[in-house]
Write an enzyme that holds these catalytic residues in place. Structure first.
Site, PDB file in Angstrom:
ATOM      1  N   TYR A 169       0.829  -1.204   0.000  1.00 37.27           N
ATOM      2  CA  TYR A 169       0.000   0.000   0.000  1.00 37.27           C
ATOM      3  C   TYR A 169       0.864   1.255   0.000  1.00 37.27           C
ATOM      4  O   TYR A 169       1.885   1.321   0.687  1.00 37.27           O
ATOM      5  CB  TYR A 169      -0.936   0.034   1.202  1.00 37.27           C
ATOM      6  CG  TYR A 169      -2.062  -0.977   1.149  1.00 37.27           C
ATOM      7  CD1 TYR A 169      -2.307  -1.743   0.008  1.00 37.27           C
ATOM      8  CD2 TYR A 169      -2.890  -1.170   2.245  1.00 37.27           C
ATOM      9  CE1 TYR A 169      -3.329  -2.671  -0.033  1.00 37.27           C
ATOM     10  CE2 TYR A 169      -3.935  -2.089   2.216  1.00 37.27           C
ATOM     11  CZ  TYR A 169      -4.145  -2.841   1.072  1.00 37.27           C
ATOM     12  OH  TYR A 169      -5.164  -3.751   1.042  1.00 37.27           O
TER      13      TYR A 169
ATOM     14  N   LEU B 213     -18.641  -1.533  -0.220  1.00 37.19           N
ATOM     15  CA  LEU B 213     -19.529  -0.612  -0.946  1.00 37.19           C
ATOM     16  C   LEU B 213     -19.327  -0.713  -2.452  1.00 37.19           C
ATOM     17  O   LEU B 213     -19.846   0.107  -3.214  1.00 37.19           O
ATOM     18  CB  LEU B 213     -19.295   0.828  -0.485  1.00 37.19           C
ATOM     19  CG  LEU B 213     -19.415   1.079   1.020  1.00 37.19           C
ATOM     20  CD1 LEU B 213     -19.191   2.544   1.340  1.00 37.19           C
ATOM     21  CD2 LEU B 213     -20.765   0.611   1.542  1.00 37.19           C
TER      22      LEU B 213
ATOM     23  N   GLY C 197     -24.738   5.436  -2.285  1.00 35.93           N
ATOM     24  CA  GLY C 197     -25.600   6.530  -2.727  1.00 35.93           C
ATOM     25  C   GLY C 197     -25.047   7.196  -3.967  1.00 35.93           C
ATOM     26  O   GLY C 197     -25.140   8.421  -4.122  1.00 35.93           O
TER      27      GLY C 197
ATOM     28  N   GLY D 258     -17.900   2.261  -4.099  1.00 34.20           N
ATOM     29  CA  GLY D 258     -18.742   3.436  -3.904  1.00 34.20           C
ATOM     30  C   GLY D 258     -20.113   3.335  -4.535  1.00 34.20           C
ATOM     31  O   GLY D 258     -20.965   4.211  -4.328  1.00 34.20           O
TER      32      GLY D 258
ATOM     33  N   LEU E 123     -22.509   1.434  -3.785  1.00 40.57           N
ATOM     34  CA  LEU E 123     -23.546   1.191  -2.788  1.00 40.57           C
ATOM     35  C   LEU E 123     -23.577   2.290  -1.723  1.00 40.57           C
ATOM     36  O   LEU E 123     -24.172   2.124  -0.663  1.00 40.57           O
ATOM     37  CB  LEU E 123     -23.333  -0.176  -2.126  1.00 40.57           C
ATOM     38  CG  LEU E 123     -23.480  -1.379  -3.063  1.00 40.57           C
ATOM     39  CD1 LEU E 123     -22.988  -2.660  -2.379  1.00 40.57           C
ATOM     40  CD2 LEU E 123     -24.931  -1.536  -3.506  1.00 40.57           C
TER      41      LEU E 123
END
Length: 328
Positions: free
Chosen positions: A53, A213, A220, A216, A218
């Site tokens: 990372y 998610l 919104g 992203g 999930l």
């Protein structure tokens, strides 16, 4: 904060795991420090990182940031269950990646130095190695455990049969073997329900879902796009996924609104309700984003809501594990 055991171990971890992949590339060091401190304030004791990372070859940028945070003291290291990973490319030379005994041991020592700690709580294989025998892998891990440098071993991105193969080999050596599997799992990516989750439950592995998610989508994404505040969900594969699944995502956001909950928290609550899931990995870029995820822990989904979510994002095949999902 709620806590649970990591798989079949006696180790207690929070039901949310702090992902640190943004630290360095997306989040500054001071903001990263603030997020980690806020996580502890909330009772989140499970932090996940990896040697690669930071995405600068061989530097371990994110591990270095975490190490400097730990070095501040104040009980930070003692409070945290720290997980990192090995496999990815850390050198240009032939032995600079993979799961050879040489690479495993060298990278454990390098991670310990960057993290400024004497031990790694959970040392995860970031990917399966098809060219390294399990006898070699387990011998290297046993050395690290015997030296006190590693306490538990986990996997990431393994297939179900890789988990079975690893555990059967470890059992022959009278070694604890894997205690957790980290895999992509969310409402839009449910393939692991076929083989990986059943294998994890059978062998007593905790499950740590990454990308809860789905980049992203999930969180919104449609509402954020309309408001001009879309982030990752407006880029690359996420943007393509949004167009492909727009109808389902739109219905999902309407369901979240009818429940009066944030779409991100609905996705996390669904994961927390799945049998065998230990702690989804959340990757906040700000302390405020971290705060907003806590609502998922108090969100209880009834059967009707779970059924609606299955209808919007159906399981693979006919549902359930293999072979029923595809054979009958």
């Amino acid at each position: 904060m709620e806590y649970t055991n990591l798989g079949r171990t006696g180790l207690s971890v929070s039901r949310l795991c702090l992902g640190t992949m943004n630290f360095g590339p997306q989040t500054t060091e001071p903001d990263s420090f603030a997020i980690m401190d806020r996580a502890l304030d909330h009772g989140i004791n499970f932090f996940d990182t990896a040697n690669v990372y930071g995405w600068k070859l061989g530097e371990g940028v994110t591990e270095q940031i975490i190490g400097r945070w730990i070095a501040q003291g104040g009980g930070r290291r003692e409070k945290v269950v720290l997980a990192t990973k090995v496999y990815g490319k850390m050198q240009e030379w032939p032995n600079g990646q993979g799961l050879s005994a040489r690479h495993i041991i060298a990278e454990a020592d390098a991670s310990l130095k960057r993290l400024q700690t004497d031990y790694i709580d959970l040392y995860q294989m970031h990917h399966v190695s098809r060219s390294t025998p399990w006898e070699e892998i387990w011998q290297a891990m046993e050395v690290l455990v015997a030296q006190g440098k590693v306490l538990y071993v986990g996997s990431s991105n393994f297939a179900g049969w890789h988990i079975a193969q690893a555990q059967e080999s470890a059992q022959r050596r009278h070694f604890l073997g894997l205690v957790a599997e980290q895999c992509i799992y969310n409402l839009m990516a449910r393939t692991v329900e076929l083989e990986v989750l059943p294998a994890a439950r059978q062998y007593g592995l905790g499950v740590i879902p990454w990308s809860p998610l789905h980049g992203g989508l999930l969180s919104g994404a449609i509402a954020k796009a309309a408001a001009g505040s879309a982030g990752r969900s407006s880029e690359g594969r996420a943007a393509e996924g949004l167009e492909k699944h727009r109808a389902a995502i739109e219905a999902y956001e309407k369901l979240a609104a009818s429940l009066g909950v944030d779409p991100s928290n609905l996705a996390l609550a669904w994961l927390l309700a799945q049998d065998g899931v230990t702690a989804p990995i959340i990757g906040p870029r700000t302390a405020e984003q971290l705060d907003s995820t806590l609502g998922a822990l108090s969100l209880s989904l009834d059967e009707a809501t779970l059924q609606q979510l299955d209808e919007l994002f159906p399981p693979v095949g006919n549902g359930g594990p293999g072979p029923e999902a595809w054979a009958w």
